[in-house]
Design a protein around this motif. Structure first.
Motif, PDB file in Angstrom:
ATOM      1  N   GLU A 203      49.984  40.931  49.493  1.00  0.00           N
ATOM      2  CA  GLU A 203      50.484  39.584  48.795  1.00  0.00           C
ATOM      3  C   GLU A 203      50.027  39.479  47.581  1.00  0.00           C
ATOM      4  N   LEU A 204      49.014  40.069  46.982  1.00  0.00           N
ATOM      5  CA  LEU A 204      48.525  39.755  45.414  1.00  0.00           C
ATOM      6  C   LEU A 204      49.782  40.232  44.714  1.00  0.00           C
ATOM      7  N   THR A 205      50.666  41.205  45.059  1.00  0.00           N
ATOM      8  CA  THR A 205      51.579  41.596  44.281  1.00  0.00           C
ATOM      9  C   THR A 205      52.708  40.435  43.987  1.00  0.00           C
ATOM     10  N   ASN A 206      52.705  39.580  44.724  1.00  0.00           N
ATOM     11  CA  ASN A 206      53.512  38.435  44.502  1.00  0.00           C
ATOM     12  C   ASN A 206      53.001  37.448  43.324  1.00  0.00           C
ATOM     13  N   GLY A 207      51.767  37.736  42.833  1.00  0.00           N
ATOM     14  CA  GLY A 207      51.394  36.814  41.860  1.00  0.00           C
ATOM     15  C   GLY A 207      51.184  37.531  40.725  1.00  0.00           C
ATOM     16  N   PRO A 208      52.481  37.637  39.886  1.00  0.00           N
ATOM     17  CA  PRO A 208      52.298  38.527  38.343  1.00  0.00           C
ATOM     18  C   PRO A 208      51.423  37.927  37.498  1.00  0.00           C
ATOM     19  N   THR A 209      51.112  36.653  37.609  1.00  0.00           N
ATOM     20  CA  THR A 209      50.069  36.086  36.452  1.00  0.00           C
ATOM     21  C   THR A 209      48.621  36.096  36.867  1.00  0.00           C
ATOM     22  N   LEU A 210      48.124  36.782  37.952  1.00  0.00           N
ATOM     23  CA  LEU A 210      46.784  37.178  38.150  1.00  0.00           C
ATOM     24  C   LEU A 210      46.244  37.950  37.268  1.00  0.00           C
ATOM     25  N   LYS A 211      45.162  37.230  36.748  1.00  0.00           N
ATOM     26  CA  LYS A 211      44.347  38.163  35.832  1.00  0.00           C
ATOM     27  C   LYS A 211      42.891  38.334  36.448  1.00  0.00           C
ATOM     28  N   ASP A 212      42.437  37.624  37.415  1.00  0.00           N
ATOM     29  CA  ASP A 212      41.095  37.748  37.996  1.00  0.00           C
ATOM     30  C   ASP A 212      40.958  37.683  39.516  1.00  0.00           C
ATOM     31  N   VAL A 213      40.643  38.870  39.985  1.00  0.00           N
ATOM     32  CA  VAL A 213      40.757  38.861  41.541  1.00  0.00           C
ATOM     33  C   VAL A 213      39.173  39.498  41.920  1.00  0.00           C
ATOM     34  N   ASP A 214      38.675  38.644  43.046  1.00  0.00           N
ATOM     35  CA  ASP A 214      37.473  39.012  43.401  1.00  0.00           C
ATOM     36  C   ASP A 214      37.602  39.341  45.022  1.00  0.00           C
TER      37      ASP A 214
ATOM     38  N   ALA B 213      42.624  54.271  49.303  1.00  0.00           N
ATOM     39  CA  ALA B 213      43.632  53.463  49.503  1.00  0.00           C
ATOM     40  C   ALA B 213      43.439  52.537  48.717  1.00  0.00           C
ATOM     41  N   LEU B 214      41.993  51.693  48.569  1.00  0.00           N
ATOM     42  CA  LEU B 214      41.944  50.358  47.543  1.00  0.00           C
ATOM     43  C   LEU B 214      42.196  51.015  45.923  1.00  0.00           C
ATOM     44  N   ILE B 215      41.654  52.247  45.820  1.00  0.00           N
ATOM     45  CA  ILE B 215      41.667  52.298  44.270  1.00  0.00           C
ATOM     46  C   ILE B 215      43.321  52.551  44.192  1.00  0.00           C
ATOM     47  N   GLU B 216      44.019  53.297  44.909  1.00  0.00           N
ATOM     48  CA  GLU B 216      45.505  53.789  44.796  1.00  0.00           C
ATOM     49  C   GLU B 216      46.364  52.147  44.462  1.00  0.00           C
ATOM     50  N   PHE B 217      45.789  51.211  45.460  1.00  0.00           N
ATOM     51  CA  PHE B 217      46.396  50.187  45.549  1.00  0.00           C
ATOM     52  C   PHE B 217      46.435  49.520  44.070  1.00  0.00           C
ATOM     53  N   TRP B 218      45.562  49.688  43.345  1.00  0.00           N
ATOM     54  CA  TRP B 218      45.151  48.891  41.831  1.00  0.00           C
ATOM     55  C   TRP B 218      45.718  50.182  40.843  1.00  0.00           C
ATOM     56  N   THR B 219      45.866  51.303  41.195  1.00  0.00           N
ATOM     57  CA  THR B 219      46.472  52.084  40.110  1.00  0.00           C
ATOM     58  C   THR B 219      47.937  52.337  40.135  1.00  0.00           C
ATOM     59  N   LYS B 220      48.455  52.280  41.371  1.00  0.00           N
ATOM     60  CA  LYS B 220      49.760  52.636  41.512  1.00  0.00           C
ATOM     61  C   LYS B 220      50.825  51.241  41.678  1.00  0.00           C
ATOM     62  N   THR B 221      49.877  50.215  41.674  1.00  0.00           N
ATOM     63  CA  THR B 221      50.669  48.878  41.775  1.00  0.00           C
ATOM     64  C   THR B 221      50.890  48.444  40.213  1.00  0.00           C
ATOM     65  N   LYS B 222      52.282  48.256  39.776  1.00  0.00           N
ATOM     66  CA  LYS B 222      52.902  47.772  38.776  1.00  0.00           C
ATOM     67  C   LYS B 222      53.101  46.412  38.618  1.00  0.00           C
ATOM     68  N   SER B 223      52.660  45.834  39.864  1.00  0.00           N
ATOM     69  CA  SER B 223      53.092  44.256  39.674  1.00  0.00           C
ATOM     70  C   SER B 223      52.035  43.410  39.113  1.00  0.00           C
ATOM     71  N   LEU B 224      50.892  43.700  38.725  1.00  0.00           N
ATOM     72  CA  LEU B 224      49.801  43.424  38.258  1.00  0.00           C
ATOM     73  C   LEU B 224      49.514  43.678  36.761  1.00  0.00           C
ATOM     74  N   PRO B 225      50.452  43.785  36.058  1.00  0.00           N
ATOM     75  CA  PRO B 225      50.395  43.888  34.449  1.00  0.00           C
ATOM     76  C   PRO B 225      49.178  43.631  33.672  1.00  0.00           C
ATOM     77  N   ASP B 226      48.810  42.080  34.080  1.00  0.00           N
ATOM     78  CA  ASP B 226      48.015  41.618  33.165  1.00  0.00           C
ATOM     79  C   ASP B 226      46.502  41.293  33.647  1.00  0.00           C
ATOM     80  N   ILE B 227      46.033  42.099  34.857  1.00  0.00           N
ATOM     81  CA  ILE B 227      44.844  42.187  35.292  1.00  0.00           C
ATOM     82  C   ILE B 227      43.690  42.302  34.369  1.00  0.00           C
ATOM     83  N   GLU B 228      42.748  41.708  34.374  1.00  0.00           N
ATOM     84  CA  GLU B 228      41.745  41.681  33.465  1.00  0.00           C
ATOM     85  C   GLU B 228      40.279  42.004  34.195  1.00  0.00           C
TER      86      GLU B 228
END
Length: 633
Positions: free
Chosen positions: A184-195, A206-221
């Motif tokens: 469901e995190l991919t439905n929040g394109p404005t997310l910048k900070d996730v803990d 799988a956890l690393i691939e979720f962040w690296t291959k997901t293109k729905s979080l372009p502004d994650i900081e």
């Protein structure tokens, strides 16, 4: 440990408990529990709600907490609502707090996210350390930017699609076990900070691939994934995340530096050797940049020092040449070819002394006239005292019984001038216009003032008739009606400068009028029309002058009163021409009124500065009076 002895012990204990249960009345070992009726359920719910030991969000309770936290009693005025550590079990009673932006509900016993629809402007929601199991009822919070759900019992991320403004999501120390629960995190394109730290995620790849291959979080900081079971087994997790997320600037416990990013991106392409070379190259570039900046700073400092030294040397050379030219001027009386002589600036005390106005010839003549007038008055008084020294007290006693007679006698004009008939002239026409303007067309007062001013009686009817005749347009005025005001002023100025000198009769009339004006002081109501348009500051206050203050008043009279004698010459049909010799006029404005020069400029006479020339026998000047010498460029 689960040893055979332990298992046998627990089996015997369970059998004993079951046997004891048969002895309790109403309970059978194999019987099923009877379901509760609707009334029983309602009674249980009511007992739970009305339990006095459980705090509730009532209006009185919320108002009390608002006052304790320096809020407002009126719910609509509060933008921050602090309700942490209060023991609440349910979110309720918040419908009146519609303008709240930040809601603090951490460290309570809340089990469900609900009843937040009345807060559409909510931007920050703190729900950490509660008993929440699901992320729900967040669809109405379209302005929500910060959501803290740490230390709860959430096992899946859900219902974030409506939170279009959410930037920070805290889910640390929850019950998340699988990476699929993070979809469901991919439905929040404005997310910048996730803990998502301190959870129970075991699949590290799988956890690393979720962040690296997901293109729905372009502004994650910022990403926090530490203290998960997979964290120990993850290899190069930091390099992989940094190289895949271009805007990442913080991961777990430390920031992402520029050198680290260069190295991680090189590692993703060529391994550790490429990473080492990239970091080395970046370090060299930074070193060169620092050296260049330091060198540029030194260059600027040296250039500034050289420029200051050159200025000092040039100033020293000019001082030496100036001293040489001054010595040559003192010895020979001639200046060097490249210098000119200007008057030296006097000290401050001399400047203050020079600020006193210097009298012009016209003012000196007027001052002499006033001196003569005062001297004649003093002589007459002295002669009267010498001729009748003993009769003066008797006369005073005889005059004292009737104050009205004395006042009337003081206000009567001189007997020798009373019999003179009133004759109109250009100057008297001008004075009539001024009095009519001052008294706002009250011809009775204007006639009285005019009679007192010229020591001749004139009636109200005569003043009204004369004023009407002067205001009646003539053929000449009708022909000049097409001219602009600028042309009329220019023609009047030329007539005043180029016209013939005034006649002896006009000069005598104005001189007598001016002497009488100084002797008697201003008439009540005089200058009223000018006071309406005069500026508030700088206007002089008038009082009847004394003998000691007559001379001082000459330089301080207002423009319209100090030279009324000259103002009429602009438009007078009988006597056009300059009138500087009558009342010290130095300039006539285009409007016909005298414009006195500034007092600081009276002593500044035009001087001619002749270069390369000086008198043959130049007087020797002291160091304080020596002129300044300036080199010609």
């Amino acid at each position: 440990r689960m040893t055979p002895a332990t298992l046998i012990y627990f089996c015997i204990l369970s059998a004993a408990i079951m046997a004891a249960g048969t002895l309790v009345p109403g309970i059978n070992a194999g019987s099923e529990k009877h379901p509760q009726t609707t009334s029983e359920k309602d009674s249980v719910t009511e007992n739970e709600v009305t339990d006095p030991g459980v705090p509730r969000m009532t209006p009185a309770t919320l108002k009390k907490f608002c006052k304790e936290n320096q809020g407002y009693e009126c719910p609509e005025l509060n933008e921050v609502l602090t309700l942490h550590y209060k023991g609440f079990r349910k979110i309720e009673g918040l419908s009146a707090y519609s303008n709240v932006r930040s809601l603090f509900l951490e460290c309570n016993g809340i089990a469900k996210i609900e009843n937040l629809e009345a807060m559409p402007l909510l931007t920050s929601l703190y729900l950490q350390s509660n008993c929440i199991r699901r992320m729900e009822n967040l669809g109405k919070l379209v302005h929500l930017q910060y959501l803290n759900l740490n230390n709860n019992h959430i096992s899946e991320v859900e219902n974030l699609s409506e939170c279009k403004s959410l930037e920070t999501l805290k889910l640390s120390s929850n019950k998340i076990t699988d990476v699929s629960a993070l979809t469901e995190l991919t439905n929040g394109p404005t997310l910048k900070d996730v803990d998502i730290s301190c959870n129970y995620i075991e699949d590290g790849d799988a956890l690393i691939e979720f962040w690296t291959k997901t293109k729905s979080l372009p502004d994650i900081e910022c990403v926090y994934i530490h203290h998960n079971p997979c964290s120990r087994m993850l290899k190069d997790s930091r390099r992989r995340l940094i190289s895949s997320l271009p805007k990442l600037r913080w991961m777990d416990d430390r920031p992402v530096t520029a050198m680290e990013r260069v190295g991680c991106e090189a590692w993703a392409e060529g391994g550790k050797e490429a990473e080492h070379l990239a970091k080395q190259g970046y370090w060299k570039k930074e070193k060169e940049k620092k050296e260049y900046n330091t060198y540029a700073l030194h260059q600027l400092q040296e250039a500034h020092a050289a420029r200051a030294q050159a200025q000092k040397e040039a100033e020293a050379i000019r001082d030496a040449e100036r001293a040489k030219a001054a010595a040559e001027l003192e010895a020979t009386g001639k200046l060097s070819r490249d210098f000119i002589s200007v008057p030296a600036r006097p000290p401050a005390a001399a400047l203050e002394a020079q600020e006193a106005p210097q009298e012009s010839d016209s003012r000196a003549k007027m001052r002499a006239k006033v001196d003569a007038l005062l001297a004649s008055r003093r002589r007459k008084e002295t002669q009267a005292e010498d001729l009748q020294p003993a009769q003066q007290p008797q006369e005073l006693v005889e005059a004292s019984p009737s104050e009205e007679e004395s006042n009337a006698a003081a206000e009567e004009p001189a007997a020798e001038e009373e019999d003179q008939p009133f004759e109109w002239s250009g100057f008297r026409d001008r004075r009539l216009g001024r009095w009519v303007a001052d008294f706002r067309y009250n011809f009775k007062k204007a006639a009285a003032a005019l009679s007192e001013e010229f020591q001749s009686t004139v009636s109200e009817a005569e003043c009204r008739a004369r004023y009407g005749a002067l205001c009646r347009p003539t053929k000449k005025a009708e022909s000049e009606a097409a001219l602009t005001a600028k042309d009329v002023r220019a023609e009047a100025s030329r007539a005043a400068k180029d016209g013939p000198p005034p006649s002896a009769a006009a000069v005598d009339e104005v001189s007598k009028w001016w002497s009488r004006k100084i002797a008697r002081g201003p008439i009540e109501g005089e200058g009223a029309s000018l006071k309406l348009n005069a500026p508030a500051t700088g206007t002089a206050q008038y009082a009847t002058p004394s003998e000691a203050g007559l001379l001082a008043d000459l330089s301080d009279q207002r423009a319209d009163e100090a030279l009324e004698a000259t103002a009429w010459s602009k438009r007078s049909e009988a006597v056009p021409g300059p009138w500087d010799s009558l009342a010290g006029a130095s300039a006539l404005g285009s409007s016909g009124l005298f414009t006195p020069p500034p007092r600081s400029a009276l002593h500044n006479e035009p001087e001619e500065v002749k270069a390369n020339e000086a008198p043959a026998s130049a007087p020797k000047l002291s160091s304080a009076q020596a002129p300044d010498l300036f080199e010609l460029d």
